[in-house]
Scaffold this motif. Structure first.
Motif, mmCIF file in Angstrom:
data_model
loop_
_atom_site.group_PDB
_atom_site.id
_atom_site.type_symbol
_atom_site.label_atom_id
_atom_site.label_comp_id
_atom_site.label_asym_id
_atom_site.label_seq_id
_atom_site.Cartn_x
_atom_site.Cartn_y
_atom_site.Cartn_z
ATOM 1 N N ASP A 9 1.369 11.596 -5.738
ATOM 2 C CA ASP A 9 -0.082 11.090 -6.134
ATOM 3 C C ASP A 9 0.318 9.504 -6.513
ATOM 4 N N PRO A 10 -0.412 8.783 -5.603
ATOM 5 C CA PRO A 10 -0.089 7.360 -5.521
ATOM 6 C C PRO A 10 -0.612 6.695 -6.991
ATOM 7 N N LEU A 14 -1.928 1.273 -7.845
ATOM 8 C CA LEU A 14 -1.116 0.890 -6.221
ATOM 9 C C LEU A 14 -2.398 -0.077 -5.842
ATOM 10 N N SER A 15 -1.702 -1.183 -5.023
ATOM 11 C CA SER A 15 -2.827 -1.897 -4.348
ATOM 12 C C SER A 15 -3.428 -1.342 -3.215
ATOM 13 N N PHE A 16 -4.423 -2.115 -2.664
ATOM 14 C CA PHE A 16 -5.013 -1.580 -1.576
ATOM 15 C C PHE A 16 -4.188 -1.266 -0.322
ATOM 16 N N GLY A 17 -3.254 -2.190 0.015
ATOM 17 C CA GLY A 17 -2.268 -2.214 0.889
ATOM 18 C C GLY A 17 -1.126 -0.980 0.571
ATOM 19 N N GLN A 18 -0.692 -0.896 -0.708
ATOM 20 C CA GLN A 18 0.085 0.067 -0.806
ATOM 21 C C GLN A 18 -0.323 1.495 -0.760
ATOM 22 N N ILE A 23 2.778 4.230 0.535
ATOM 23 C CA ILE A 23 3.941 3.644 -0.153
ATOM 24 C C ILE A 23 4.772 4.644 -0.743
ATOM 25 N N THR A 24 4.075 5.516 -1.322
ATOM 26 C CA THR A 24 4.971 6.619 -1.904
ATOM 27 C C THR A 24 5.572 7.582 -1.155
ATOM 28 N N PHE A 25 5.306 7.687 0.174
ATOM 29 C CA PHE A 25 5.775 8.841 1.096
ATOM 30 C C PHE A 25 6.870 8.348 1.913
ATOM 31 N N ASN A 26 7.940 8.854 1.225
ATOM 32 C CA ASN A 26 9.337 8.533 2.250
ATOM 33 C C ASN A 26 10.339 9.866 1.805
ATOM 34 N N ALA A 35 11.413 -0.795 2.899
ATOM 35 C CA ALA A 35 11.111 -2.215 3.190
ATOM 36 C C ALA A 35 9.889 -2.451 4.278
ATOM 37 N N ILE A 36 9.831 -1.679 5.446
ATOM 38 C CA ILE A 36 8.721 -1.846 6.200
ATOM 39 C C ILE A 36 7.520 -1.476 5.452
ATOM 40 N N LYS A 37 7.369 -0.643 4.791
ATOM 41 C CA LYS A 37 5.929 -0.076 3.992
ATOM 42 C C LYS A 37 5.717 -0.984 3.050
ATOM 43 N N GLU A 38 6.884 -1.793 2.408
ATOM 44 C CA GLU A 38 6.318 -2.963 1.386
ATOM 45 C C GLU A 38 6.009 -4.168 2.151
#
Length: 85
Positions: A9-10, A14-18, A23-26, A35-38
């Motif tokens: 659950d984000p 989290l920001s819109f971009g995240q 961003i939490t799915f890895n 790094a790519i997602k950030e």
């Protein structure tokens, strides 16, 4: 039991971009994926901020397309760095 991997659950912090890049799915914990997602999230946040500053619908449309393309690029990059035969 399902083989579907659930994203964490984000949450509201989290920001819109995240949120846009998931961003939490890895599930593999790959630091390069992080790094790519950030970086993609930071870029998308800049575009989203600009979108919020204009009332011109054409500029909003162009920024929305740029956000979509940034998401697409991020997904292909993650696919490339996690590619397994």
């Amino acid at each position: 039991m399902s083989d579907v991997i659930q994203e964490k659950d984000p949450g509201p912090n989290l920001s819109f971009g995240q949120r846009a890049v998931g961003i939490t799915f890895n599930p593999g914990g790959n630091p390069l994926v992080n790094a790519i997602k950030e970086k993609a999230a930071e870029y998308i946040d800049v575009l989203d901020a600009q979108r919020g500053l204009t009332t011109n619908p054409e500029i909003k449309r162009q920024l929305s397309i740029a956000i979509t393309e940034a998401q697409t690029s991020q997904m292909w990059a993650v696919n490339a760095v996690t590619w397994q035969y």
